[in-house]
Design a protein around this motif. Structure first.
Motif, PDB file in Angstrom:
ATOM      1  N   SER A  29      -8.646  -0.807   4.083  1.00 29.19           N
ATOM      2  CA  SER A  29      -7.406  -0.260   4.643  1.00 29.19           C
ATOM      3  C   SER A  29      -7.298  -0.595   6.124  1.00 29.19           C
ATOM      4  O   SER A  29      -8.261  -0.412   6.890  1.00 29.19           O
ATOM      5  N   MET A  31      -4.674   0.735   7.887  1.00 24.20           N
ATOM      6  CA  MET A  31      -3.653   1.672   8.344  1.00 24.20           C
ATOM      7  C   MET A  31      -3.983   2.276   9.714  1.00 24.20           C
ATOM      8  O   MET A  31      -3.082   2.615  10.474  1.00 24.20           O
ATOM      9  N   ASP A  32      -5.262   2.433  10.029  1.00 26.62           N
ATOM     10  CA  ASP A  32      -5.632   3.032  11.313  1.00 26.62           C
ATOM     11  C   ASP A  32      -5.682   2.003  12.437  1.00 26.62           C
ATOM     12  O   ASP A  32      -6.120   2.314  13.548  1.00 26.62           O
ATOM     13  N   CYS A  33      -5.246   0.777  12.176  1.00 28.04           N
ATOM     14  CA  CYS A  33      -5.261  -0.268  13.200  1.00 28.04           C
ATOM     15  C   CYS A  33      -3.892  -0.424  13.880  1.00 28.04           C
ATOM     16  O   CYS A  33      -3.711  -1.311  14.719  1.00 28.04           O
ATOM     17  N   ALA A  34      -2.953   0.424  13.517  1.00 24.84           N
ATOM     18  CA  ALA A  34      -1.590   0.280  14.049  1.00 24.84           C
ATOM     19  C   ALA A  34      -1.573   0.313  15.575  1.00 24.84           C
ATOM     20  O   ALA A  34      -2.302   1.086  16.208  1.00 24.84           O
ATOM     21  N   THR A  79      -4.637  -3.981   3.524  1.00 24.37           N
ATOM     22  CA  THR A  79      -3.330  -3.340   3.475  1.00 24.37           C
ATOM     23  C   THR A  79      -2.240  -4.384   3.728  1.00 24.37           C
ATOM     24  O   THR A  79      -2.386  -5.228   4.620  1.00 24.37           O
ATOM     25  N   ILE A  83       3.218  -3.560   6.276  1.00 22.20           N
ATOM     26  CA  ILE A  83       3.078  -2.114   6.493  1.00 22.20           C
ATOM     27  C   ILE A  83       2.148  -1.848   7.673  1.00 22.20           C
ATOM     28  O   ILE A  83       2.495  -1.096   8.587  1.00 22.20           O
ATOM     29  N   ALA A  84       0.977  -2.480   7.662  1.00 23.98           N
ATOM     30  CA  ALA A  84      -0.011  -2.207   8.713  1.00 23.98           C
ATOM     31  C   ALA A  84       0.480  -2.621  10.098  1.00 23.98           C
ATOM     32  O   ALA A  84       0.148  -1.984  11.097  1.00 23.98           O
ATOM     33  N   GLU A 195      -2.100  -2.391  -7.117  1.00 24.91           N
ATOM     34  CA  GLU A 195      -2.739  -2.158  -5.818  1.00 24.91           C
ATOM     35  C   GLU A 195      -4.224  -2.507  -5.791  1.00 24.91           C
ATOM     36  O   GLU A 195      -4.849  -2.460  -4.750  1.00 24.91           O
ATOM     37  N   HIS A 205      -4.682  -4.502  -0.650  1.00 29.16           N
ATOM     38  CA  HIS A 205      -5.279  -3.165  -0.732  1.00 29.16           C
ATOM     39  C   HIS A 205      -4.150  -2.145  -0.676  1.00 29.16           C
ATOM     40  O   HIS A 205      -3.531  -1.950   0.365  1.00 29.16           O
ATOM     41  N   LEU A 207      -1.704   1.310  -0.917  1.00 33.79           N
ATOM     42  CA  LEU A 207      -1.664   2.529  -0.102  1.00 33.79           C
ATOM     43  C   LEU A 207      -2.365   3.706  -0.772  1.00 33.79           C
ATOM     44  O   LEU A 207      -2.755   4.654  -0.116  1.00 33.79           O
ATOM     45  N   GLU A 211     -10.543   4.142   1.754  1.00 33.28           N
ATOM     46  CA  GLU A 211     -10.724   3.403   3.013  1.00 33.28           C
ATOM     47  C   GLU A 211     -11.265   1.983   2.760  1.00 33.28           C
ATOM     48  O   GLU A 211     -10.790   1.021   3.337  1.00 33.28           O
TER      49      GLU A 211
END
Length: 452
Positions: A29, A31-34, A79, A83-84, A195, A205, A207, A211
């Motif tokens: 994931s 997602m926390d790299c935005a 991801t 989105i990411a 997915e 990967h 949503l 992780e």
């Protein structure tokens, strides 16, 4: 208790029948790299991919050595970048593709998937940036794979996206024409994308995933073909029984590798994908399975029924061997990666229309189909629309990986090398669908009852 006979049988599957674990794919994931700064975003995703996947190849090789089971590919899925990277203030994601390529090389994997967008119901600004970046990204990178989901059974089909993807595929082919338009071999258009698919080019990967996870793609068309030799004169009941038992054994091998890989990498075990994936090697072919079943060539009348039976019984046998199955889990029927399918196209036994019919009963779609380089963007869009409609109406995954080979026409060949193989250029219907594609808009979702 495992018997001596079963051990010998498994050894023969590996040494003589091309049984292997086709891929260990680590999903990560992002997602926390935005970050609004594209440079900081690139730095974050690079560091995170390296953190999780730096030992992926080493672990895969060690497991292969210890258990004596070939692990052919080690890959990464991430991801969907649309989105990411949505928070980045930029008008291009080409730099992101370059970062992914660099991370893949550093980890030693041959492909990284997830340069992707999900536009089944509409576009975000980020989706548009990603799709516009695809041709250049496929040109300047070696290991990055891209996918776009343009429809689902719940949302219908985004015909604007289908029209655009025809143009994008043509542009990608042009930009990579010096390499036989290979950029299109790394680009797939989905309906009902999943997915947790571990196979390229469509892996990303999702949503709903953890992780980091490990998904395994097992293969073994050679093992199935060899097993069917023992029931040449039997009826379909025996035929199906043999496929089920063989699929169970294949999947148990994958389950062993999956659990060990997840433990050693310190991430969750995701799924086993029950797909049978061919390679260009003789004895590792889905087409040979059709021939063993009694068809003179793949594409002969009865081929769709044979594929349906094969898929169903692989799944029935596989689900008994693992609690977690998923991905695409259907026989791959690529042309370029299967020598018997290539031969069938050469003989005129297998046409694009027959391939499309076969995708009604398998979970993959039109895969690695080389078409004339002068095929119009609207015709490519029309083929994608047909394939998406099959997926949407039948509530299943379908995809199109079409390669308009610039400078080549029907009767000529294109060589990609390695597992991608080579393919004859296949005939495409010449009648126009341009006015149909130009309507644009969205096809509504189908009714989910009142079926016949």
């Amino acid at each position: 208790m495992i018997s001596r006979g079963e051990i010998i049988e498994t050894n023969m599957m590996i040494s003589e029948e091309n049984l292997d674990v086709r891929t260990i794919t680590m999903g990560i994931s992002l997602m926390d790299c935005a970050d609004s700064d594209i440079n900081k975003f690139n730095e974050k995703i690079y560091n995170k991919i390296i953190k999780y996947a730096k030992n992926l190849v080493e672990v895969g090789d060690d497991i292969a050595k210890q258990f004596g089971i070939p692990v052919v590919n080690k890959r990464i899925s991430i991801t969907p970048i649309a989105i990411a990277a949505a928070g980045c203030k930029t008008d291009s994601y080409v730099s992101v593709a370059k970062t992914l390529d660099r991370a893949a090389k550093e980890c030693g994997v041959n492909f990284i998937g997830g340069f992707s967008a999900l536009v089944q119901k509409g576009y975000t600004k980020s989706d548009k940036i990603l799709i516009n970046s695809i041709p250049e990204a496929m040109k300047v990178t070696e290991r990055v794979c891209s996918s776009v989901n343009i429809g689902t059974s719940r949302n219908g089909i985004n015909m604007d996206a289908i029209k655009e993807m025809g143009i994008i595929i043509k542009k990608t082919a042009e930009l990579t024409k010096d390499q036989s338009s290979i950029g299109c071999a790394k680009l797939v258009v989905f309906c009902n994308a999943v997915e947790d698919n571990p196979f390229m080019a469509g892996a990303f990967h999702g949503l709903g995933e953890a992780e980091a996870v490990v998904n395994i793609g097992v293969s073994g068309p050679g093992v199935v073909k060899k097993a069917l030799e023992s029931v040449r004169d039997s009826d379909f009941e025996n035929l199906c029984e043999v496929i089920k038992k063989t699929a169970f054994k294949i999947t148990r091998v994958g389950q062993l590798v999956a659990q060990e890989a997840a433990k050693r990498l310190g991430v969750e075990f995701g799924i086993i994908d029950l797909s049978l994936a061919p390679t260009p090697a003789v004895g590792d072919s889905i087409g040979e399975i059709f021939q063993e079943m009694g068809l003179e060539q793949p594409g002969a009348p009865g081929t769709t029924a044979a594929l349906a039976m094969l898929n169903d019984n692989v799944k029935k046998g596989g689900v008994m061997a693992s609690s977690y199955v998923g991905g695409l889990s259907g026989a791959f029927i690529p042309v370029s990666e299967d020598h018997a399918m290539i031969k069938a196209v050469e003989l005129g036994a297998l046409t694009l229309e027959k391939l499309e019919a076969m995708t009604c009963v398998c979970s993959v779609g039109l895969d690695m189909i080389a078409i004339p380089g002068n095929t119009s963007a609207s015709t490519i869009s029309g083929i994608i629309a047909d394939e998406a409609a099959i997926g949407m109406i039948n509530n299943k995954t379908t995809a199109a990986r079409l390669i308009p080979v610039i400078g080549k026409d029907v009767g000529e060949y294109v060589e990609f090398g390695g597992l991608l193989g080579y393919a004859p250029i296949i005939l495409v219907n010449k009648f126009s669908c341009e006015k149909f594609i130009n309507r644009g808009g969205r096809v509504p979702a189908p009714i989910h009852s009142f079926k016949n």
